[in-house]
Design an enzyme around this catalytic site. Structure first.
Site, PDB file in Angstrom:
ATOM      1  N   GLN A  92       0.820  -1.209   0.000  1.00  0.00           N
ATOM      2  CA  GLN A  92       0.000   0.000   0.000  1.00  0.00           C
ATOM      3  C   GLN A  92       0.858   1.265   0.000  1.00  0.00           C
ATOM      4  O   GLN A  92       2.057   1.221   0.220  1.00  0.00           O
ATOM      5  CB  GLN A  92      -0.890  -0.001   1.255  1.00  0.00           C
TER       6      GLN A  92
ATOM      7  N   ASP B 268      -8.082  -5.914  13.703  1.00  0.00           N
ATOM      8  CA  ASP B 268      -7.929  -4.454  13.611  1.00  0.00           C
ATOM      9  C   ASP B 268      -7.446  -4.151  12.196  1.00  0.00           C
ATOM     10  O   ASP B 268      -6.295  -3.792  11.974  1.00  0.00           O
ATOM     11  CB  ASP B 268      -6.898  -4.032  14.673  1.00  0.00           C
ATOM     12  N   SER B 269      -8.362  -4.304  11.242  1.00  0.00           N
ATOM     13  CA  SER B 269      -7.982  -4.287   9.824  1.00  0.00           C
ATOM     14  C   SER B 269      -8.276  -2.953   9.165  1.00  0.00           C
ATOM     15  O   SER B 269      -8.997  -2.118   9.695  1.00  0.00           O
ATOM     16  CB  SER B 269      -8.761  -5.377   9.086  1.00  0.00           C
TER      17      SER B 269
ATOM     18  N   ASP C 262      -0.215   0.147  14.015  1.00  0.00           N
ATOM     19  CA  ASP C 262       0.049   1.424  14.715  1.00  0.00           C
ATOM     20  C   ASP C 262       0.260   1.214  16.218  1.00  0.00           C
ATOM     21  O   ASP C 262       0.808   2.081  16.894  1.00  0.00           O
ATOM     22  CB  ASP C 262      -1.069   2.441  14.452  1.00  0.00           C
TER      23      ASP C 262
ATOM     24  N   ASP D  22       1.541 -12.563   7.353  1.00  0.00           N
ATOM     25  CA  ASP D  22       0.144 -12.587   6.927  1.00  0.00           C
ATOM     26  C   ASP D  22      -0.727 -13.121   8.075  1.00  0.00           C
ATOM     27  O   ASP D  22      -0.569 -14.280   8.485  1.00  0.00           O
ATOM     28  CB  ASP D  22       0.031 -13.496   5.692  1.00  0.00           C
ATOM     29  N   GLY D  23      -1.647 -12.281   8.563  1.00  0.00           N
ATOM     30  CA  GLY D  23      -2.490 -12.658   9.700  1.00  0.00           C
ATOM     31  C   GLY D  23      -3.374 -13.859   9.416  1.00  0.00           C
ATOM     32  O   GLY D  23      -3.644 -14.675  10.312  1.00  0.00           O
TER      33      GLY D  23
END
Lengths: 275, 275
Positions: free
Chosen positions: B31, B155-156, B86, B137-138
């Protein structure tokens, strides 16, 4: 060509909406009135560049300014709305079978006219036989009528220009006198994020005058910060001690019996504003 | 010269914020990451043009995604956060004395690095000895770990690009297996105004897998529509049947014992989405 309407909600943040066309624009002696067709929210009423109401999210504001106080009073008969020329609050008020008379006092007759012409789903109850519409100064009207109303709604614009006096302690005293001995009132009192000082001041002012003072909240997408407050001053009835069975089924999209109470559960930072 | 950053939250509405400067900008394999200094909200983390978190309103999202599930579980020890690079959710999680271990699995290591560099008030607990930070990768991580966690937080970002799989039924099944026999999870599930279909679908998908499924809401100014939903799937504990005395005093600005319950009071139009 794309056209976007942007409201600067503060000096540093705004909401911007894609528009199809401007259906109406006029400057009256009080304000600039615009009626815009937006893609996200349907038709939007804008006063002095500030979003007042939109077809798609108006139900939240109008239900919450109306049903919370009207279900707090056990038998509201005589209701006064100051401002609210779009008619949204009146549409909700007349859903209450106990209501016998609604008086709407709007300072700018053009707001009523434009709402009747362009916002029929909002203004639809302004012709109801129980409703009297007066074009005059709400502050003077309240001062002239003592001991008359069960419930008063202050459905005002932001505290700028003609609406400044609607957020004053002097006006809250006049409201107290205009209410019956068991009356109550609600005022829209802006965003708990962007208008912290106003909320603190108004709450303290009302608390000095009314034995019961409570603030409640709801989420409104097109209002600054999306989070909105209302402050209630009541002579006798506590909105949290109502008989829930009296909350009858009326046609709503936001308000419910559960919401009536949970709207008064305040996030800690809002609670702290009221100390 | 004035600079404004505008996020188009849908095709037809946006939020626009006055900026002082752009502190950081980079495109990773996942991203575009930007860190902007805004006047209204302080520093703002933006991924692919979408606001993720801001210094001034992050507390709401992070408290609500964390304390509602962690106070629903009577003794949460082992916690997994998927996404959330974050560090805001981790900061809230470590406030719970019962917590022994927090695993954060973030797919984009740059998000963690930028947050550590520019958002110290949010990322401050990432170095806590109870916290393990993994860059991977979750979805794969959850599939590999069975019967391990008391609470999982998803928490995406929005369900676009790398995050699409985090909103799938297959993933919710993997979460079920990754939880202990009395485990529960919460996912952020977007705006009840702008993402109605997503909310309906996710709720039904989770409901098929988990015996207890509940949606709750809060107000977040910088998120689309200002109104945000979370959906909880739980094997055993009901968030509305908790022992309120177990809600100890932790340092919060939004979450309270009252908010814990009232966040589950849904406006009628949201309730209708879940039928």
């Amino acid at each position: 060509m794309e056209m976007w309407f942007t409201e600067k909600q503060t000096e540093n943040v705004g909401i911007t909406c894609k528009t199809e066309k401007t259906l109406y624009m006029e400057t009256t002696q009080y304000q600039e009135i615009a009626l815009i067709q937006t893609l996200q929210f349907g038709r939007m009423l804008v006063l002095d560049g500030t979003v007042q109401t939109t077809e798609n999210d108006e139900f939240i504001y109008h239900e919450m300014i109306t049903h919370v106080p009207l279900f707090t009073h056990p038998f509201p008969k005589n209701i006064l709305v100051v401002g609210g020329g779009d008619g949204g609050a009146v549409r909700e008020i007349v859903k209450h079978p106990s209501v016998q008379k609604v008086t709407l006092v709007e300072i700018d007759g053009k707001v009523i006219e434009v709402s009747k012409n362009f916002l029929p789903t909002i203004s639809c109850a302004l012709e109801n036989p129980k409703v009297e519409v007066l074009v005059e100064d709400g502050i003077q009207y309240v001062k002239k009528h003592k001991n008359k109303f069960d419930v008063i709604l202050i459905d005002s614009t932001d505290p700028i220009g003609a609406a400044v006096g609607l957020f004053s302690k002097e006006f809250y005293k006049a409201i107290y006198e205009s209410l019956k001995e068991d009356g109550l009132f609600v005022a829209q009192t802006e965003s708990p994020f962007f208008n912290k000082e106003l909320i603190s001041k108004v709450y303290q002012d009302i608390k000095i005058i009314f034995p019961i003072t409570k603030l409640y909240l709801c989420a409104i997408p097109t209002y600054p910060s999306g989070f909105w407050s209302f402050t209630m001053g009541s002579k006798k009835y506590d909105p949290l001690k109502i008989d829930e069975n009296k909350i009858i089924n009326i046609d709503t999209k936001y308000y419910t019996r559960e919401i009536h109470k949970s709207a008064f559960s305040l996030p800690k930072f809002v609670k702290d504003l009221l100390k």
